[in-house]
Design a protein around this motif. Structure first.
Motif, mmCIF file in Angstrom:
data_model
loop_
_atom_site.group_PDB
_atom_site.id
_atom_site.type_symbol
_atom_site.label_atom_id
_atom_site.label_comp_id
_atom_site.label_asym_id
_atom_site.label_seq_id
_atom_site.Cartn_x
_atom_site.Cartn_y
_atom_site.Cartn_z
ATOM 1 N N PRO A 357 0.812 -1.221 0.000
ATOM 2 C CA PRO A 357 0.000 0.000 0.000
ATOM 3 C C PRO A 357 0.846 1.272 0.000
ATOM 4 C CG PRO A 357 -0.819 -1.556 1.634
ATOM 5 C CD PRO A 357 0.491 -2.101 1.138
ATOM 6 N N VAL A 358 2.068 1.190 0.506
ATOM 7 C CA VAL A 358 2.952 2.357 0.504
ATOM 8 C C VAL A 358 3.281 2.752 -0.932
ATOM 9 C CG1 VAL A 358 5.218 3.228 1.197
ATOM 10 C CG2 VAL A 358 3.896 1.797 2.770
ATOM 11 N N ILE A 359 3.595 1.778 -1.773
ATOM 12 C CA ILE A 359 3.868 2.052 -3.182
ATOM 13 C C ILE A 359 2.630 2.614 -3.866
ATOM 14 C CG2 ILE A 359 4.314 0.934 -5.414
ATOM 15 C CD1 ILE A 359 6.306 -0.875 -3.995
ATOM 16 N N LEU A 360 1.482 2.011 -3.591
ATOM 17 C CA LEU A 360 0.254 2.481 -4.220
ATOM 18 C C LEU A 360 -0.085 3.907 -3.788
ATOM 19 C CD1 LEU A 360 -2.109 1.795 -6.094
ATOM 20 C CD2 LEU A 360 -3.343 0.955 -4.074
ATOM 21 N N ALA A 361 0.094 4.213 -2.491
ATOM 22 C CA ALA A 361 -0.207 5.557 -1.994
ATOM 23 C C ALA A 361 0.695 6.607 -2.632
ATOM 24 C CB ALA A 361 -0.082 5.597 -0.473
ATOM 25 N N LYS A 362 1.948 6.271 -2.859
ATOM 26 C CA LYS A 362 2.844 7.215 -3.530
ATOM 27 C C LYS A 362 2.331 7.524 -4.929
ATOM 28 C CE LYS A 362 7.069 5.861 -1.024
ATOM 29 N NZ LYS A 362 7.200 7.068 -0.221
ATOM 30 N N ALA A 363 1.837 6.491 -5.631
ATOM 31 C CA ALA A 363 1.348 6.696 -6.996
ATOM 32 C C ALA A 363 0.002 7.416 -7.019
ATOM 33 C CB ALA A 363 1.239 5.353 -7.718
ATOM 34 N N LEU A 364 -0.869 7.137 -6.065
ATOM 35 C CA LEU A 364 -2.199 7.731 -6.063
ATOM 36 C C LEU A 364 -2.245 9.116 -5.427
ATOM 37 C CD1 LEU A 364 -4.468 4.694 -5.071
ATOM 38 C CD2 LEU A 364 -4.362 5.812 -7.305
ATOM 39 N N ALA A 365 -1.279 9.435 -4.563
ATOM 40 C CA ALA A 365 -1.408 10.673 -3.793
ATOM 41 C C ALA A 365 -0.124 11.482 -3.713
ATOM 42 C CB ALA A 365 -1.901 10.345 -2.369
ATOM 43 N N THR A 366 0.940 10.868 -3.203
ATOM 44 C CA THR A 366 2.131 11.643 -2.840
ATOM 45 C C THR A 366 2.825 12.246 -4.048
ATOM 46 O OG1 THR A 366 2.402 10.077 -1.016
ATOM 47 C CG2 THR A 366 4.223 11.595 -1.446
ATOM 48 N N GLY A 367 3.016 11.441 -5.095
ATOM 49 C CA GLY A 367 3.751 11.915 -6.264
ATOM 50 C C GLY A 367 3.120 13.139 -6.890
ATOM 51 N N ALA A 368 1.800 13.118 -7.059
ATOM 52 C CA ALA A 368 1.109 14.252 -7.679
ATOM 53 C C ALA A 368 1.153 15.483 -6.786
ATOM 54 C CB ALA A 368 -0.331 13.873 -7.993
ATOM 55 N N ALA A 369 0.931 15.307 -5.480
ATOM 56 C CA ALA A 369 0.931 16.456 -4.572
ATOM 57 C C ALA A 369 2.277 17.168 -4.592
ATOM 58 C CB ALA A 369 0.582 15.994 -3.160
ATOM 59 N N ARG A 370 3.351 16.398 -4.630
ATOM 60 C CA ARG A 370 4.681 17.007 -4.632
ATOM 61 C C ARG A 370 4.982 17.677 -5.966
ATOM 62 N NH1 ARG A 370 8.354 12.363 -1.525
ATOM 63 N NH2 ARG A 370 7.403 12.652 0.531
ATOM 64 N N ARG A 371 4.695 16.993 -7.064
ATOM 65 C CA ARG A 371 5.049 17.544 -8.370
ATOM 66 C C ARG A 371 4.242 18.786 -8.705
ATOM 67 N NH1 ARG A 371 9.172 18.393 -11.692
ATOM 68 N NH2 ARG A 371 8.699 18.052 -13.912
ATOM 69 N N PHE A 372 2.959 18.787 -8.321
ATOM 70 C CA PHE A 372 2.095 19.926 -8.627
ATOM 71 C C PHE A 372 2.077 20.956 -7.494
ATOM 72 C CE2 PHE A 372 0.930 16.899 -11.781
ATOM 73 C CZ PHE A 372 0.446 17.613 -12.849
ATOM 74 N N ARG A 373 2.902 20.720 -6.469
ATOM 75 C CA ARG A 373 3.116 21.678 -5.371
ATOM 76 C C ARG A 373 1.817 22.032 -4.672
ATOM 77 N NH1 ARG A 373 7.350 25.582 -8.784
ATOM 78 N NH2 ARG A 373 9.120 24.134 -8.755
ATOM 79 N N LEU A 374 1.034 20.997 -4.343
ATOM 80 C CA LEU A 374 -0.239 21.190 -3.663
ATOM 81 C C LEU A 374 0.014 21.169 -2.164
ATOM 82 C CD1 LEU A 374 -2.475 18.861 -5.862
ATOM 83 C CD2 LEU A 374 -1.914 21.277 -6.205
#
Length: 451
Positions: A357-374
């Motif tokens: 689930p850690v890998i999945l959460a990075k793909a579903l949430a963390t990666g986008a939030a960081r890249r789009f600076r949310l």
């Protein structure tokens, strides 16, 4: 005193899965511990459930205003809440007017105000005629810009339009001046248009024939070209909806040589394959198209290795009549999918394939939030917004049209068995959906601050 404690859940932290309590105060995660002893006004017992950061979806199409009969903020964001999406970045199309200058941005923000069940951020567009508007849009706080190098647009006044390479390069230079991020839909317009005309002339009508008219090399060539143009212009670049490992590898090679690049894929490229499409019909038509099982398996391997940076819905709804033609080349291209990104992916990734689930959460949430600076989004960590989704792995259901909150209740996933359910969704500590009650009565979503 805390406002809320979530107890007894299996919590997906940034680097581990742990049985901990989560304490929330003023909409923010204020405590994470095996047992929180501080008092709270309210408690939720998440026994037997996984608690993940709410999905951050940086690729959402809502069609209000102008095409609100396709999807509006109320129905679209209720579907987000029901599906565990707690924040999204909205694409500058398919609404009319498209979001390409300050007046159209103001129209969009006014339409969204008071109608969203989850938090949101706007995106601006890059089209052939709006170079002078890039700087003002960046200053107004759009999260990114979007461009197409594939053919797009209806030709109607106020609709979107693709750019050529020169216009793309000019736009990259303007966006780079502001440190902005450009998201690009990558397919070779000349070749895909030509192959499409050949197929139609030959009498082809099936969804699988549509897929053949947009072969992998047309996507990969465009990805390579766009990355080179962005590199030359010094622009932060993001490749939209990569459908195949070859496109992902192009981005990885660019990053290895120092390009400030990122990419996304979509659940439908992992949950569906070309071999499924003719049975589903035009509901599963999208662009780039869904690839064959061999490429699908490779995409699953990339996800398991933690190499899929983001999974996004690319929720692109329309009215049912636009999907009803027996000729796939005439049907609208887009998948209504935001309500089933989290549960279907959790089922297939975590429960069926044993992906963390850690890998999945990075793909579903963390990666986008960081890249789009949310700001404050995408992680279960102290100081972050309490945007959470609770998943019950002991419940199963078969998706029916009547389960959907979309304005137009159809999905490429109808009839699919999903062996888990979104039990509850919180945005900034407020319950916006529960399986028992449905969406909250009052929308409380707000615009996200860009860090």
């Amino acid at each position: 005193m805390l406002d809320l404690i979530i107890r007894n859940g299996l919590v997906t932290l940034p680097d581990s899965l742990e049985a901990v309590d989560i304490g929330i105060r003023d909409g923010v995660i204020a405590a994470i511990a095996p047992k929180i002893t501080e008092c709270a006004k309210e408690e939720i017992d998440a026994s037997g459930q996984y608690v993940l950061p709410g999905m951050v979806d940086p690729h959402m199409h809502l069609s209000e205003p102008g095409r609100t009969e396709w999807e509006g903020y109320r129905t679209g964001t209720q579907a987000c809440a029901a599906g565990g999406i707690t924040s999204f970045v909205e694409m500058p199309l398919n609404q009319i007017p498209c979001t390409i200058d300050l007046p159209s941005l103001e129209v969009k923000l006014k339409a969204a105000e008071g109608q969203c069940w989850v938090d949101y951020a706007p995106m601006g567009g890059l089209v052939p005629w709006n170079l002078k508007d890039i700087g003002p849009l960046a200053d107004a706080g759009v999260a990114a810009f979007k461009a197409f190098v594939a053919t797009c647009g209806s030709g109607k006044p106020g609709d979107f339009k693709n750019v050529n390479d020169w216009e793309l390069y000019q736009g990259c230079r303007e966006i780079a001046k502001k440190g902005g991020l450009l998201v690009v839909h990558c397919e070779n317009a000349t070749i895909t248009d030509g192959l499409g005309e050949e197929a139609k002339a030959a009498g082809e009508t099936s969804v699988s024939a549509y897929v053949e008219s947009r072969p992998i090399f047309t996507e990969v060539e465009a990805v390579h070209r766009v990355l080179m143009i962005a590199e030359a212009a010094g622009c932060r670049i993001h490749i939209a909806h990569c459908s195949c490992p070859e496109a992902v590898e192009e981005v990885e090679r660019a990053k290895a040589r120092g390009v400030d690049a990122s990419f996304e894929s979509c659940p439908h490229y992992l949950l569906l394959a070309t071999e499924d499409l003719d049975a589903i019909g035009p509901k599963a038509k999208c662009s780039p198209p869904i690839r064959d099982r061999a490429h699908q398996r490779q995409m699953w391997d990339l996800l398991a290795e933690g190499r899929i940076e983001m999974l996004v819905s690319d929720h692109s709804p329309c009215t049912i009549d636009l999907k009803s033609s027996p000729n796939a080349f005439e049907a609208w291209g887009g998948i209504s999918g935001c309500q089933n990104c989290v549960d279907a992916m959790f089922d297939e990734a975590v429960l069926k394939r044993g992906i963390s689930p850690v890998i999945l959460a990075k793909a579903l949430a963390t990666g986008a939030a960081r890249r789009f600076r949310l700001k404050g989004k995408g992680e279960i960590a102290l100081g972050f917004d309490a945007d959470l989704v609770m998943i019950d792995p002991k419940q199963s259901y078969v998706l029916r049209a009547e389960d959907l909150y979309y304005k137009n209740k159809f999905s490429a996933y109808e009839g699919r068995r999903i062996d888990c359910r979104v039990a509850r969704t919180l945005v900034r500590g407020r319950e916006v959906f529960s399986l028992e009650k449905g969406p909250a009565e009052v929308p409380t979503g707000r615009r996200i601050e860009i860090a």
